[in-house]
Structures are given as structure tokens and as C-alpha cells.
Scaffold this active site. Structure first.
Site, PDB file in Angstrom:
ATOM      1  CD  GLU A   1       5.658   1.213  -3.489  1.00  0.00           C
ATOM      2  OE1 GLU A   1       5.539   2.491  -2.369  1.00  0.00           O
ATOM      3  OE2 GLU A   1       4.533   0.728  -4.724  1.00  0.00           O
TER       4      GLU A   1
ATOM      5  CB  CYS B   1       3.729   5.049  -4.618  1.00  0.00           C
ATOM      6  SG  CYS B   1       4.474   4.001  -6.113  1.00  0.00           S
TER       7      CYS B   1
END
Length: 478
Positions: A252, A286
């Protein structure tokens, strides 16, 4: 309410808490003041060997545990997270800086992830294939093995749970290395798992020099899976290390969230939603919306309205009741954000608000809005991971989609339009693992979360997050 930073810092290996005796340490800082909160012990190679041995033992035992037992441990952990939410939130605010209410919301959302995994423990299904009478062919889903997990500092309550919870749901053991910048929060989360009944060998908690820890854990034949949340360059480095043992990976990685705003949206409602979402956690997310592409007919109104609301946000210590945005997480971040702003303005961008720090102690940087940012500005290429919003106008749908897909990132994206036909097209053509259409919420416990292209592969959350910790085996009996 008075909050205190009272969590002893240490490692958790083989069911034992280990302090600083004989180990190197590094300071943990309060980003709102720059003050030292404590000294964190760093794992030695001998500590990492002990963690690997414990994880190997833990896997052999935990893989045989019943789904019901795993569900009970997960459910009790969720209850403890809720019970201790105020304490967890205070630790996160001390170490990471986000406003206290934001940190408590993170704790409660974390408990919901655990609730989902508790139910998912009984939904790990194989299948029986049709074969002639007297024969059998089966497909089994079995835990892949011990997991080395690395997570970032930006969600210090949620991130450790996103690593530990799906692993133990699947029957794996895990060695977790959280960020050295938010250790007490990770320790408090680990204590919730322990107090809920998770055996000491099943989950290990280590801190240390990142390159030493990653090389040691990933070189071991004990480790069968890597799960990483962090930057693209570090993720690519870890993938190279994992390749030597053909290790399964979930990555990720970073993003650079495009926002496509069309002229048929509700402009004021969209601005209100996006300003709060952009500057939550000081933009250190993010999937933060970062590259705002706004249709020409509403561009100037949208950019000015966004800048006015951003300028009005109250910046300060996360423990202050009226704070809406806290400091950046470490002393490196304000300098990095300032460099992005200077480069963009030099390239021709208009600075509508912000662009500098607050002065005094702490790692603060004002919410910053840049308009008419040239595509060759550094901030239009690299993820800023901070409180910067960049604006550019577009004319057509084709142009907007091309801009959304221009970069090698593909994590989160946002689109705002009332046209159903356009919504379907955007869902099909925007290259991102998670897309919000007329919403800013991209994360749910029962929904996969992950990216594509340079933003990684594999999923956290949802059934897909558990499946990432399972190995498929076909068995044929004749």
C-alpha cells in the site's frame, strides 16, 4: 481533561516486554512543541532472531486455532479499543499531532475494522469440485505463514490493526514494525490484543533501524509474507528484498490524489467537504485529495472559495479544543512542504493562501492553496504528503480523465458531478484503486483498500485483506 504520555516504551517479543537495557535508543518527539516525549529502544539482530523464532512457534499453534476462537479474540480487542479510545487518542495526538477528536475518530473506526474481521474469521471458505462418486477434489484456503508487517506514522492507531488483524484472522502470526515516531500508540494497540487473549508468540512488536529490521526479517525463511504501508521508493526496495525468497507481498504505497470537479456539482457543498478532507491529519494521508482539476466554468469561484475556507482553519496543538489542523509529524516535513511551494511559485503558480510555517516551536505549516500550477512544477509530479492543494482548470471530460491518469500513481481519486452517465464513465476510466464519487470517504472495514500502478497492489480491509494472507491449495483424492 489532563492528558499524560505515560506509556513505557519497549519491544514485545515472545510474550515479554523488553526495555532499553543494553540497546540503542532514539528520541520520540512531540510535533506540536518539538519536546522529547521519551527514548525508544531499538531492536538488535538478536532481538529480531528471537522475534522470528517466536513467530514461527506462534504460527504453528495459531494456524490450528478455531475460527470461533480467533473471532472471540478480535471481538474482545475491538471492545478494548473502544473502551480505551480516549487514551489511545491522547497518545496519537502527543506523538503524531492530529487533533484529539480526529484521533478518537480513528480509534472508533479501527474498532469497526476489528468487528468486520471477527465475522470474517468464520467466512474463510474453500470448495469441493464435482468429481465421480468415490473421488474428491477440494480447494483449501490456508494461512500463508508468518508475516513481516511495516506501517507508517500517519494513522498510528489504525495502521497497526490493519496489519495485525487480517493476519491473525487468517491464522498467521505477525512481526509488526510500526513507525519509530509513534511507538507508544502502537504499544497501546498491542496491549489491547494481548489483554484480549492473543497468545504472546502470535504477534511481535519491534522497533529499530528500518533497513536493518527489513533486511533481517525478509531474509529469513521463516517469513512468508510482507505487508507494507509507506512510500513508493521504500516499497520498491522491500519488494526487491522479498523477491529473494519468493515472498508474497501486499504493498500500500503512495498516491497523489486527483480531484475532478465538474461544473454541474453543488459547488459550495463540494468545497466544504473537500477542505476538511484535504487538511485532515495536516494532509498527511496517502489518499489525500491533492491535484484539484476544476472545470473552467466554476474554476475561479471554486479555487477562491476553497482558499478562503482553508485560510480560516484554526491551526494549533491537537489538544486545544478549537484546533482544526495540527502540526506536521516531524521536523523534516515543514522544510519539504516549503520547498514544494517555492518551486511551484517560481514556476508560475499563484499562491492563494498559506505557503509558510507558524514560527515558534512545533512543526507547523499553514494550509496552502496554489492556483494555475504548471504541470512541470515538482508538486504536480511528486506526492507532497502535506497541507498543499494545487488547482488547474480543464475544459472537457477527456482532458480531466487524462490529467487524473497522467501520473504513475493510482491509489485514491475523487470525482464530483451530478451526471449519472459521467459517473459511470469515471468509475470505468479513472485509474485508481479507490474512487469516491460525490463523497470523500474511501475507507470502510468491509471494502478493499489498495492501489494500482506505482501505488501498489493487493488490498487491506474487506474479505480481500484476509485473502491476501491465505495460500490456495488443491487436493485431489482418487
Amino acid at each position: 481533561m489532563t492528558h499524560s504520555y505515560d506509556m513505557p516504551l519497549g519491544l514485545y517479543i515472545g510474550g515479554e516486554w523488553i526495555g532499553a537495557q543494553g540497546r540503542d535508543t532514539q528520541p520520540v518527539l512531540n510535533p506540536a512543541t518539538g519536546a522529547v516525549l521519551g527514548e525508544l529502544p531499538l531492536a538488535s539482530e538478536a532481538d529480531l532472531d528471537r522475534a522470528l523464532e517466536a513467530a514461527d512457534r506462534g504460527f504453528r499453534a495459531w494456524r490450528t486455532s478455531s475460527p470461533q476462537h480467533r473471532a472471540e479474540v478480535l471481538g474482545r480487542t475491538a471492545a478494548l479499543i473502544r473502551e480505551r479510545a480516549d487514551h489511545l487518542a491522547a497518545l496519537a495526538t502527543f506523538e503524531q499531532g492530529k487533533p484529539l477528536a480526529e484521533a478518537k475518530g480513528e480509534a472508533l473506526a479501527t474498532a469497526m475494522v476489528l468487528d468486520f474481521h471477527a465475522g470474517e474469521a468464520s467466512r474463510i471458505f474453500g470448495r469441493v469440485l464435482p468429481r465421480p462418486t468415490g473421488t474428491r477434489s477440494m480447494v483449501l484456503q490456508q494461512p500463508v505463514g508468518p508475516v513481516a508487517a511495516f506501517c507508517a506514522w500517519n494513522f498510528p492507531i489504525m495502521n497497526p490493526v490493519r496489519k495485525i488483524s487480517p493476519a491473525i484472522t487468517a491464522g498467521c502470526s505477525v512481526i509488526l514494525k510500526p513507525s519509530e515516531e509513534t511507538p507508544a500508540t502502537a504499544i497501546a494497540v498491542m496491549r489491547c490484543f494481548i489483554d484480549a487473549g492473543l497468545p504472546g508468540d502470535v504477534a511481535q512488536l519491534v522497533f529499530g533501524v528500518p533497513d536493518l529490521v527489513s533486511r533481517h526479517l525478509l531474509a529469513s525463511p521463516v517469513t512468508r509474507k510482507l505487508s507494507f504501508t509507506g512510500s513508493v521508493p521504500v516499497g520498491k526496495h522491500l519488494m526487491r528484498l522479498a523477491a529473494d525468497t519468493v515472498m508474497r507481498t501486499t504493498m500500500e504505497l503512495g498516491g497523489h490524489g486527483p480531484v475532478l470537479v465538474f461544473d454541474d456539482c453543488d459547488v459550495d457543498r463540494t468545497i466544504d467537504a473537500l477542505v476538511m478532507h484535504k487538511f485532515r491529519n495536516a494532509g498527511q494521508v496517502c489518499v489525500a485529495p491533492t491535484r484539484f482539476h476544476v472545470q473552467q466554468g466554476v474554476y475561479e469561484r471554486f479555487a477562491r472559495g476553497f482558499a478562503d475556507r482553508a485560510a480560516a482553519l484554526r491551526i494549533g496543538d491537537g489538544f486545544a479544543a478549537d484546533t482544526q489542523m495540527g502540526p506536521l509529524a516531524n521536523p523534516r516535513r515543514p522544510e519539504a512542504i516549503g520547498a514544494f511551494v517555492e518551486d511551484a511559485v517560481r514556476a508560475g503558480a499563484r499562491l492563494l493562501t498559506g505557503g509558510d510555517g507558524l514560527g515558534g516551536g512545533g512543526f507547523f505549516f499553514r494550509p496552502t492553496v496554489l492556483a494555475d500550477v504548471p504541470l512541470d512544477a515538482k508538486v504536480m509530479q511528486d506526492e507532497p504528503f502535506g497541507p498543499i492543494a494545487t488547482f488547474r482548470p480543464f475544459a472537457t471530460d477527456d482532458e480531466a480523465i487524462a490529467e487524473a491518469n497522467r501520473l504513475p500513481y493510482g491509489l485514491g481519486a475523487y470525482c464530483f458531478t451530478e451526471s449519472g452517465r459521467r459517473q459511470n464513465r469515471l468509475a470505468d476510466e479513472v485509474e485508481a484503486g479507490v474512487i469516491g464519487i460525490n463523497t470523500v470517504r474511501l475507507s470502510w472495514g468491509d471494502s478493499p483498500f489498495g492501489g494500482m500502478k506505482d501505488s501498489g497492489f493487493g488490498s487491506e480491509d474487506g474479505p480481500e485483506g484476509v485473502a491476501a494472507h491465505l495460500a490456495t491449495k488443491a487436493v485431489h483424492i482418487m
